[in-house]
Design an enzyme around this catalytic site. Structure first.
Site, mmCIF file in Angstrom:
data_model
loop_
_atom_site.group_PDB
_atom_site.id
_atom_site.type_symbol
_atom_site.label_atom_id
_atom_site.label_comp_id
_atom_site.label_asym_id
_atom_site.label_seq_id
_atom_site.Cartn_x
_atom_site.Cartn_y
_atom_site.Cartn_z
ATOM 1 N N LYS A 216 -12.528 130.121 21.513
ATOM 2 C CA LYS A 216 -12.268 131.104 22.575
ATOM 3 C C LYS A 216 -12.201 132.515 21.991
ATOM 4 O O LYS A 216 -11.846 132.695 20.817
ATOM 5 C CB LYS A 216 -10.993 130.753 23.342
ATOM 6 C CG LYS A 216 -9.725 130.955 22.581
ATOM 7 C CD LYS A 216 -8.492 130.833 23.477
ATOM 8 C CE LYS A 216 -7.304 131.218 22.588
ATOM 9 N NZ LYS A 216 -6.014 131.093 23.130
ATOM 10 N N LYS B 78 -1.951 127.143 16.168
ATOM 11 C CA LYS B 78 -1.439 128.330 15.461
ATOM 12 C C LYS B 78 -0.731 127.963 14.174
ATOM 13 O O LYS B 78 -0.781 128.716 13.200
ATOM 14 C CB LYS B 78 -0.524 129.152 16.374
ATOM 15 C CG LYS B 78 -1.297 129.802 17.505
ATOM 16 C CD LYS B 78 -0.562 130.947 18.157
ATOM 17 C CE LYS B 78 -1.487 131.662 19.132
ATOM 18 N NZ LYS B 78 -0.830 132.581 20.012
ATOM 19 N N LYS C 238 -7.629 137.610 20.136
ATOM 20 C CA LYS C 238 -7.276 138.778 19.321
ATOM 21 C C LYS C 238 -6.949 138.369 17.896
ATOM 22 O O LYS C 238 -6.897 139.203 17.008
ATOM 23 C CB LYS C 238 -6.148 139.594 19.953
ATOM 24 C CG LYS C 238 -5.025 138.820 20.560
ATOM 25 C CD LYS C 238 -4.208 139.721 21.495
ATOM 26 C CE LYS C 238 -3.435 138.892 22.514
ATOM 27 N NZ LYS C 238 -2.978 139.639 23.651
HETATM 28 P P1 TYM Z 1 -2.055 135.919 25.649
HETATM 29 O O1 TYM Z 1 -1.407 137.206 25.297
HETATM 30 O O2 TYM Z 1 -2.645 135.121 24.551
HETATM 31 O O3 TYM Z 1 -3.189 136.147 26.715
HETATM 32 C C1 TYM Z 1 -2.967 136.850 27.948
HETATM 33 C C2 TYM Z 1 -3.784 136.207 29.051
HETATM 34 O O4 TYM Z 1 -5.173 136.215 28.731
HETATM 35 C C3 TYM Z 1 -5.717 134.895 28.857
HETATM 36 N N1 TYM Z 1 -6.771 134.728 27.841
HETATM 37 C C4 TYM Z 1 -8.002 134.271 28.110
HETATM 38 N N2 TYM Z 1 -8.603 133.882 29.246
HETATM 39 C C5 TYM Z 1 -9.897 133.483 29.182
HETATM 40 N N3 TYM Z 1 -10.627 133.465 28.022
HETATM 41 C C6 TYM Z 1 -10.070 133.853 26.860
HETATM 42 N N4 TYM Z 1 -10.792 133.841 25.741
HETATM 43 C C7 TYM Z 1 -8.702 134.269 26.854
HETATM 44 N N5 TYM Z 1 -7.847 134.716 25.888
HETATM 45 C C8 TYM Z 1 -6.678 134.978 26.512
HETATM 46 C C9 TYM Z 1 -4.523 133.971 28.595
HETATM 47 O O5 TYM Z 1 -4.731 132.700 29.151
HETATM 48 C C10 TYM Z 1 -3.395 134.721 29.268
HETATM 49 O O6 TYM Z 1 -3.362 134.443 30.649
HETATM 50 N N6 TYM Z 1 1.872 132.872 26.155
HETATM 51 C C11 TYM Z 1 1.086 133.871 26.841
HETATM 52 C C12 TYM Z 1 1.905 135.039 27.358
HETATM 53 C C13 TYM Z 1 3.055 134.650 28.217
HETATM 54 C C14 TYM Z 1 2.991 134.213 29.564
HETATM 55 C C15 TYM Z 1 4.341 133.989 29.945
HETATM 56 C C16 TYM Z 1 1.936 133.998 30.457
HETATM 57 C C17 TYM Z 1 4.362 134.674 27.833
HETATM 58 N N7 TYM Z 1 5.142 134.264 28.884
HETATM 59 C C18 TYM Z 1 4.663 133.545 31.241
HETATM 60 C C19 TYM Z 1 2.266 133.549 31.758
HETATM 61 C C20 TYM Z 1 3.611 133.322 32.116
HETATM 62 C C21 TYM Z 1 0.040 134.428 25.870
HETATM 63 O O7 TYM Z 1 0.243 134.411 24.667
HETATM 64 O O8 TYM Z 1 -1.036 135.008 26.459
#
Ligand code: TYM
Length: 334
Positions: free
Chosen positions: A197, A114, A200
Protein backbone atom coordinates in the site's frame (compact mmCIF):
# COMPACT_ATOMS: atom_id res chain seq x y z
CA UNK A 1 -25.18 10.59 13.03
CA UNK A 2 -21.76 11.27 14.46
CA UNK A 3 -18.78 10.99 12.14
CA UNK A 4 -15.28 10.61 13.56
CA UNK A 5 -11.87 9.79 12.16
CA UNK A 6 -8.20 10.37 12.80
CA UNK A 7 -4.88 10.50 11.04
CA UNK A 8 -1.36 10.22 12.38
CA UNK A 9 0.54 13.47 11.98
CA UNK A 10 3.70 11.86 10.65
CA UNK A 11 5.12 12.58 7.23
CA UNK A 12 3.13 14.25 4.53
CA UNK A 13 -0.45 13.65 3.64
CA UNK A 14 -0.26 11.40 0.57
CA UNK A 15 -2.62 10.37 -2.19
CA UNK A 16 -3.54 7.16 -0.32
CA UNK A 17 -4.70 9.12 2.73
CA UNK A 18 -6.49 11.61 0.53
CA UNK A 19 -8.40 9.20 -1.71
CA UNK A 20 -8.79 6.50 0.96
CA UNK A 21 -10.00 8.70 3.77
CA UNK A 22 -9.80 12.50 3.68
CA UNK A 23 -12.01 12.99 0.60
CA UNK A 24 -14.67 11.01 2.42
CA UNK A 25 -14.22 13.15 5.53
CA UNK A 26 -14.81 16.28 3.49
CA UNK A 27 -17.79 14.77 1.66
CA UNK A 28 -19.40 13.66 4.90
CA UNK A 29 -18.78 17.07 6.47
CA UNK A 30 -20.32 18.80 3.46
CA UNK A 31 -23.37 16.53 3.34
CA UNK A 32 -24.01 16.60 7.06
CA UNK A 33 -27.65 17.00 8.07
CA UNK A 34 -28.56 19.46 10.82
CA UNK A 35 -27.98 17.97 14.26
CA UNK A 36 -25.20 15.68 13.05
CA UNK A 37 -21.57 16.31 13.87
CA UNK A 38 -18.09 15.53 12.54
CA UNK A 39 -14.98 15.05 14.67
CA UNK A 40 -11.60 14.83 12.96
CA UNK A 41 -8.37 14.63 14.85
CA UNK A 42 -4.62 14.28 14.60
CA UNK A 43 -3.59 11.08 16.32
CA UNK A 44 -0.48 12.56 17.90
CA UNK A 45 -0.78 10.24 20.91
CA UNK A 46 -0.59 7.33 18.47
CA UNK A 47 2.49 8.85 16.91
CA UNK A 48 4.54 8.12 20.07
CA UNK A 49 4.95 4.69 18.50
CA UNK A 50 7.28 6.37 16.01
CA UNK A 51 10.61 7.74 17.22
CA UNK A 52 10.71 11.46 16.61
CA UNK A 53 12.21 14.54 18.21
CA UNK A 54 10.20 17.23 19.98
CA UNK A 55 10.51 19.90 17.27
CA UNK A 56 9.60 17.48 14.51
CA UNK A 57 6.50 16.36 16.39
CA UNK A 58 5.35 19.95 16.95
CA UNK A 59 5.89 20.75 13.30
CA UNK A 60 4.11 17.59 12.13
CA UNK A 61 0.92 18.48 13.97
CA UNK A 62 0.82 21.90 12.33
CA UNK A 63 1.64 20.41 8.92
CA UNK A 64 -1.23 17.98 9.13
CA UNK A 65 -3.66 20.59 10.43
CA UNK A 66 -2.85 22.84 7.48
CA UNK A 67 -3.13 19.89 5.10
CA UNK A 68 -6.57 18.88 6.37
CA UNK A 69 -7.90 22.42 6.15
CA UNK A 70 -6.38 22.73 2.67
CA UNK A 71 -8.26 19.56 1.64
CA UNK A 72 -11.55 21.10 2.74
CA UNK A 73 -12.02 20.33 6.43
CA UNK A 74 -13.71 23.43 7.79
CA UNK A 75 -12.90 23.99 11.48
CA UNK A 76 -16.10 25.98 11.89
CA UNK A 77 -18.26 23.08 10.77
CA UNK A 78 -16.18 20.13 12.00
CA UNK A 79 -14.44 19.69 15.32
CA UNK A 80 -10.75 19.55 14.39
CA UNK A 81 -8.26 18.87 17.18
CA UNK A 82 -5.21 16.94 18.29
CA UNK A 83 -5.57 14.02 20.68
CA UNK A 84 -2.89 15.18 23.13
CA UNK A 85 -4.98 18.23 24.02
CA UNK A 86 -7.88 16.00 25.09
CA UNK A 87 -6.66 13.77 27.94
CA UNK A 88 -9.95 11.83 27.94
CA UNK A 89 -8.48 9.69 25.09
CA UNK A 90 -5.62 8.43 27.26
CA UNK A 91 -7.90 7.97 30.25
CA UNK A 92 -10.49 5.91 28.40
CA UNK A 93 -7.72 3.92 26.75
CA UNK A 94 -6.54 2.81 30.19
CA UNK A 95 -10.05 1.84 31.28
CA UNK A 96 -10.51 -0.18 28.08
CA UNK A 97 -7.21 -1.98 28.69
CA UNK A 98 -9.19 -3.90 31.31
CA UNK A 99 -11.65 -5.01 28.62
CA UNK A 100 -9.50 -5.69 25.53
CA UNK A 101 -7.99 -9.19 25.46
CA UNK A 102 -4.38 -10.04 24.66
CA UNK A 103 -5.61 -12.62 22.14
CA UNK A 104 -7.46 -9.87 20.25
CA UNK A 105 -4.39 -7.67 20.06
CA UNK A 106 -2.24 -10.62 18.99
CA UNK A 107 -4.38 -10.90 15.86
CA UNK A 108 -3.82 -7.30 14.71
CA UNK A 109 -2.06 -7.41 11.35
CA UNK A 110 -0.85 -3.81 11.60
CA UNK A 111 1.10 -4.66 14.76
CA UNK A 112 2.61 -7.69 13.04
CA UNK A 113 3.56 -5.60 9.99
CA UNK A 114 5.00 -2.71 11.97
CA UNK A 115 6.80 -4.80 14.61
CA UNK A 116 8.27 -7.01 11.88
CA UNK A 117 10.59 -9.73 13.08
CA UNK A 118 11.70 -7.84 16.17
CA UNK A 119 8.49 -8.25 18.19
CA UNK A 120 10.29 -8.29 21.54
CA UNK A 121 11.88 -4.96 20.71
CA UNK A 122 8.60 -3.25 19.70
CA UNK A 123 7.17 -0.66 22.08
CA UNK A 124 4.24 -1.49 24.35
CA UNK A 125 2.56 1.53 22.76
CA UNK A 126 2.60 -0.12 19.34
CA UNK A 127 0.91 -3.17 20.84
CA UNK A 128 -1.76 -1.25 22.76
CA UNK A 129 -2.28 1.15 19.84
CA UNK A 130 -5.65 -0.39 18.80
CA UNK A 131 -7.04 0.11 22.32
CA UNK A 132 -6.29 3.83 22.12
CA UNK A 133 -7.98 3.81 18.73
CA UNK A 134 -11.04 2.14 20.28
CA UNK A 135 -11.06 4.85 22.96
CA UNK A 136 -10.88 7.57 20.27
CA UNK A 137 -14.02 6.28 18.62
CA UNK A 138 -16.07 5.17 21.64
CA UNK A 139 -15.44 8.37 23.59
CA UNK A 140 -17.59 10.32 21.12
CA UNK A 141 -20.29 7.69 20.51
CA UNK A 142 -19.27 7.80 16.85
CA UNK A 143 -21.67 6.07 14.47
CA UNK A 144 -19.65 6.38 11.23
CA UNK A 145 -15.87 6.14 10.86
CA UNK A 146 -14.53 6.95 7.37
CA UNK A 147 -11.21 5.11 6.90
CA UNK A 148 -9.17 3.21 4.34
CA UNK A 149 -9.26 -0.56 4.29
CA UNK A 150 -6.13 -0.96 6.46
CA UNK A 151 -8.09 0.34 9.47
CA UNK A 152 -10.97 -2.13 9.14
CA UNK A 153 -9.52 -4.61 11.60
CA UNK A 154 -9.01 -1.88 14.21
CA UNK A 155 -12.64 -0.89 13.83
CA UNK A 156 -13.74 -4.49 14.32
CA UNK A 157 -11.71 -4.59 17.52
CA UNK A 158 -13.39 -1.33 18.59
CA UNK A 159 -16.78 -2.98 18.21
CA UNK A 160 -15.63 -6.03 20.20
CA UNK A 161 -14.35 -3.81 23.00
CA UNK A 162 -17.65 -1.89 23.06
CA UNK A 163 -19.74 -5.05 23.18
CA UNK A 164 -17.64 -6.63 25.93
CA UNK A 165 -17.61 -3.47 28.06
CA UNK A 166 -21.37 -3.01 27.73
CA UNK A 167 -21.96 -6.68 28.58
CA UNK A 168 -19.45 -6.96 31.43
CA UNK A 169 -20.75 -3.88 33.23
CA UNK A 170 -24.42 -4.30 32.29
CA UNK A 171 -24.67 -0.89 30.61
CA UNK A 172 -25.63 0.42 27.21
CA UNK A 173 -22.87 2.95 27.18
CA UNK A 174 -20.89 2.56 23.98
CA UNK A 175 -22.34 2.92 20.48
CA UNK A 176 -21.15 0.36 17.90
CA UNK A 177 -19.47 2.29 15.07
CA UNK A 178 -19.62 1.40 11.37
CA UNK A 179 -16.52 1.81 9.22
CA UNK A 180 -17.11 3.78 5.99
CA UNK A 181 -14.64 2.45 3.43
CA UNK A 182 -14.63 3.75 -0.16
CA UNK A 183 -15.06 0.98 -2.72
CA UNK A 184 -12.64 2.01 -5.41
CA UNK A 185 -9.92 3.63 -3.31
CA UNK A 186 -9.95 1.55 -0.13
CA UNK A 187 -6.31 0.67 -0.81
CA UNK A 188 -4.17 2.92 -2.99
CA UNK A 189 -0.99 1.06 -3.79
CA UNK A 190 2.65 2.15 -3.94
CA UNK A 191 3.80 3.54 -7.31
CA UNK A 192 6.83 1.24 -7.11
CA UNK A 193 5.14 -1.98 -6.05
CA UNK A 194 1.53 -2.85 -6.82
CA UNK A 195 1.39 -5.31 -3.92
CA UNK A 196 2.29 -2.79 -1.17
CA UNK A 197 0.00 0.00 0.00
CA UNK A 198 1.04 3.60 -0.53
CA UNK A 199 2.43 4.62 2.84
CA UNK A 200 4.28 7.43 4.56
CA UNK A 201 6.63 4.89 6.11
CA UNK A 202 7.91 3.64 2.73
CA UNK A 203 11.57 4.74 2.55
CA UNK A 204 11.22 5.61 -1.15
CA UNK A 205 9.54 8.96 -1.76
CA UNK A 206 8.97 7.84 -5.37
CA UNK A 207 6.46 5.29 -4.04
CA UNK A 208 3.90 7.96 -3.11
CA UNK A 209 2.47 11.26 -4.25
CA UNK A 210 2.50 13.76 -1.42
CA UNK A 211 -0.06 16.51 -1.39
CA UNK A 212 2.84 18.94 -1.04
CA UNK A 213 4.70 17.71 -4.16
CA UNK A 214 5.14 20.35 -6.84
CA UNK A 215 3.79 19.82 -10.36
CA UNK A 216 7.09 18.62 -11.81
CA UNK A 217 7.58 16.12 -8.99
CA UNK A 218 4.07 14.74 -9.49
CA UNK A 219 4.68 14.36 -13.23
CA UNK A 220 8.04 12.71 -12.64
CA UNK A 221 6.65 10.25 -10.09
CA UNK A 222 3.86 9.23 -12.47
CA UNK A 223 6.31 8.91 -15.36
CA UNK A 224 8.54 6.65 -13.28
CA UNK A 225 5.70 4.64 -11.75
CA UNK A 226 6.15 0.91 -12.26
CA UNK A 227 3.93 -0.51 -15.00
CA UNK A 228 4.08 -3.32 -17.55
CA UNK A 229 4.67 -3.36 -21.31
CA UNK A 230 1.12 -4.48 -22.25
CA UNK A 231 -1.39 -2.06 -23.78
CA UNK A 232 -4.47 -1.19 -21.73
CA UNK A 233 -7.44 -3.53 -22.11
CA UNK A 234 -10.90 -2.39 -23.14
CA UNK A 235 -12.47 -3.54 -19.85
CA UNK A 236 -11.24 -3.51 -16.25
CA UNK A 237 -11.50 -7.32 -16.09
CA UNK A 238 -8.46 -7.40 -18.38
CA UNK A 239 -6.34 -5.81 -15.61
CA UNK A 240 -6.28 -8.99 -13.56
CA UNK A 241 -2.74 -9.92 -12.60
CA UNK A 242 -1.55 -6.37 -13.41
CA UNK A 243 -1.66 -4.71 -9.97
CA UNK A 244 0.30 -1.58 -10.96
CA UNK A 245 -1.92 -0.91 -13.96
CA UNK A 246 -5.04 -1.56 -11.89
CA UNK A 247 -3.86 0.93 -9.26
CA UNK A 248 -3.22 3.73 -11.77
CA UNK A 249 -6.51 3.14 -13.57
CA UNK A 250 -8.32 3.16 -10.21
CA UNK A 251 -6.73 6.50 -9.30
CA UNK A 252 -7.69 7.96 -12.67
CA UNK A 253 -11.26 6.70 -12.34
CA UNK A 254 -11.63 8.16 -8.85
CA UNK A 255 -10.26 11.55 -9.83
CA UNK A 256 -12.63 11.78 -12.80
CA UNK A 257 -15.62 10.37 -10.90
CA UNK A 258 -15.89 7.49 -13.37
CA UNK A 259 -15.23 3.75 -13.22
CA UNK A 260 -12.21 1.59 -14.14
CA UNK A 261 -14.32 0.12 -16.98
CA UNK A 262 -14.91 3.50 -18.59
CA UNK A 263 -11.25 4.53 -18.16
CA UNK A 264 -10.22 1.27 -19.88
CA UNK A 265 -12.71 1.95 -22.67
CA UNK A 266 -11.19 5.43 -23.13
CA UNK A 267 -7.57 4.17 -23.32
CA UNK A 268 -8.16 0.71 -24.82
CA UNK A 269 -5.23 -0.51 -26.88
CA UNK A 270 -2.96 2.38 -25.85
CA UNK A 271 0.21 1.99 -23.80
CA UNK A 272 1.30 3.77 -20.65
CA UNK A 273 3.11 6.33 -22.78
CA UNK A 274 -0.32 7.78 -23.57
CA UNK A 275 -2.02 7.09 -20.25
CA UNK A 276 0.61 8.39 -17.82
CA UNK A 277 0.70 12.02 -19.07
CA UNK A 278 -3.10 12.13 -18.88
CA UNK A 279 -2.98 10.85 -15.30
CA UNK A 280 -0.22 13.31 -14.37
CA UNK A 281 -2.28 16.23 -15.76
CA UNK A 282 -5.28 15.15 -13.78
CA UNK A 283 -3.30 14.86 -10.56
CA UNK A 284 -1.67 18.25 -11.07
CA UNK A 285 -5.03 19.92 -11.77
CA UNK A 286 -6.63 18.45 -8.67
CA UNK A 287 -3.73 18.59 -6.24
CA UNK A 288 -2.13 21.94 -7.01
CA UNK A 289 -4.96 24.06 -5.51
CA UNK A 290 -4.69 21.97 -2.31
CA UNK A 291 -0.93 22.50 -2.24
CA UNK A 292 -1.33 26.24 -2.69
CA UNK A 293 -3.86 26.48 0.12
CA UNK A 294 -1.53 24.36 2.28
CA UNK A 295 1.42 26.70 1.72
CA UNK A 296 -0.68 29.75 2.60
CA UNK A 297 -2.04 28.16 5.79
CA UNK A 298 1.27 26.68 6.93
CA UNK A 299 2.80 30.14 7.25
CA UNK A 300 0.67 31.04 10.26
CA UNK A 301 1.44 28.87 13.30
CA UNK A 302 -0.71 30.96 15.62
CA UNK A 303 -3.79 30.51 13.42
CA UNK A 304 -3.22 26.73 13.22
CA UNK A 305 -2.74 26.46 16.99
CA UNK A 306 -5.91 28.47 17.55
CA UNK A 307 -7.90 26.07 15.35
CA UNK A 308 -6.66 23.10 17.40
CA UNK A 309 -7.27 24.79 20.73
CA UNK A 310 -10.83 25.66 19.84
CA UNK A 311 -11.42 22.12 18.53
CA UNK A 312 -9.97 20.56 21.68
CA UNK A 313 -12.32 22.56 23.91
CA UNK A 314 -15.32 21.31 21.93
CA UNK A 315 -13.98 17.74 21.85
CA UNK A 316 -13.33 17.68 25.60
CA UNK A 317 -16.88 18.82 26.32
CA UNK A 318 -18.30 16.18 23.97
CA UNK A 319 -16.15 13.42 25.49
CA UNK A 320 -16.77 14.20 29.15
CA UNK A 321 -20.20 12.53 29.69
CA UNK A 322 -19.04 9.23 28.17
CA UNK A 323 -15.78 9.23 30.11
CA UNK A 324 -17.63 9.95 33.34
CA UNK A 325 -20.14 7.18 32.63
CA UNK A 326 -17.32 4.70 31.92
CA UNK A 327 -15.64 5.43 35.29
CA UNK A 328 -19.02 5.16 36.98
CA UNK A 329 -19.91 1.86 35.28
CA UNK A 330 -16.65 0.40 36.59
CA UNK A 331 -17.18 1.70 40.12
CA UNK A 332 -14.23 4.05 39.95
CA UNK A 333 -14.78 7.31 41.81
CA UNK A 334 -13.50 10.32 39.96
P1 TYM B 1 -3.09 6.67 9.10
O1 TYM B 1 -2.54 7.93 9.65
O2 TYM B 1 -2.14 5.59 8.76
O3 TYM B 1 -3.94 6.96 7.81
C1 TYM B 1 -5.00 7.93 7.78
C2 TYM B 1 -6.12 7.42 6.88
O4 TYM B 1 -5.65 7.18 5.56
C3 TYM B 1 -6.00 5.85 5.15
N1 TYM B 1 -4.93 5.34 4.27
C4 TYM B 1 -5.15 4.79 3.07
N2 TYM B 1 -6.27 4.56 2.36
C5 TYM B 1 -6.14 3.99 1.14
N3 TYM B 1 -4.94 3.63 0.59
C6 TYM B 1 -3.79 3.84 1.26
N4 TYM B 1 -2.63 3.50 0.71
C7 TYM B 1 -3.85 4.43 2.56
N5 TYM B 1 -2.92 4.78 3.49
C8 TYM B 1 -3.60 5.32 4.53
C9 TYM B 1 -6.09 5.06 6.46
O5 TYM B 1 -6.89 3.92 6.31
C10 TYM B 1 -6.71 6.08 7.39
O6 TYM B 1 -8.11 6.10 7.26
N6 TYM B 1 -4.72 4.35 13.22
C11 TYM B 1 -5.07 5.36 12.24
C12 TYM B 1 -5.40 6.71 12.85
C13 TYM B 1 -6.46 6.66 13.90
C14 TYM B 1 -7.85 6.51 13.69
C15 TYM B 1 -8.43 6.55 14.99
C16 TYM B 1 -8.64 6.34 12.55
C17 TYM B 1 -6.23 6.78 15.24
N7 TYM B 1 -7.43 6.70 15.90
C18 TYM B 1 -9.82 6.43 15.16
C19 TYM B 1 -10.04 6.22 12.73
C20 TYM B 1 -10.59 6.26 14.03
C21 TYM B 1 -3.88 5.55 11.29
O7 TYM B 1 -2.75 5.32 11.66
O8 TYM B 1 -4.20 6.09 10.09
Amino acid sequence: MRVLSGIQPTGNLHLGNYLGAIRNWVRMQDEMAAGSECFFFLADMHSITIQEGREQRLSNVRDMTAALVACGIDPDRSVLFNQARVPAHAELCWLLCGTARIGWLNRMTQFKDKAGKNREGASVGLYVYPVLQAADVLLYQATHVPVGEDQKQHLELTRDVAIKFNTDFGVELFTLPDPIIPKQTARIMSLRDGSAKMSKSDPSDMSRINLTDDNDTIAQKVRKAKTDPEPLPSEAAGLEGRPEALNLIGIYATLTGSTPDSVCAQFAGQGFGAFKPALADLLVTQLSPIRERFIALRGDNAALDAILEKGAAKASAAAEPTLRAAYDAMGLMR
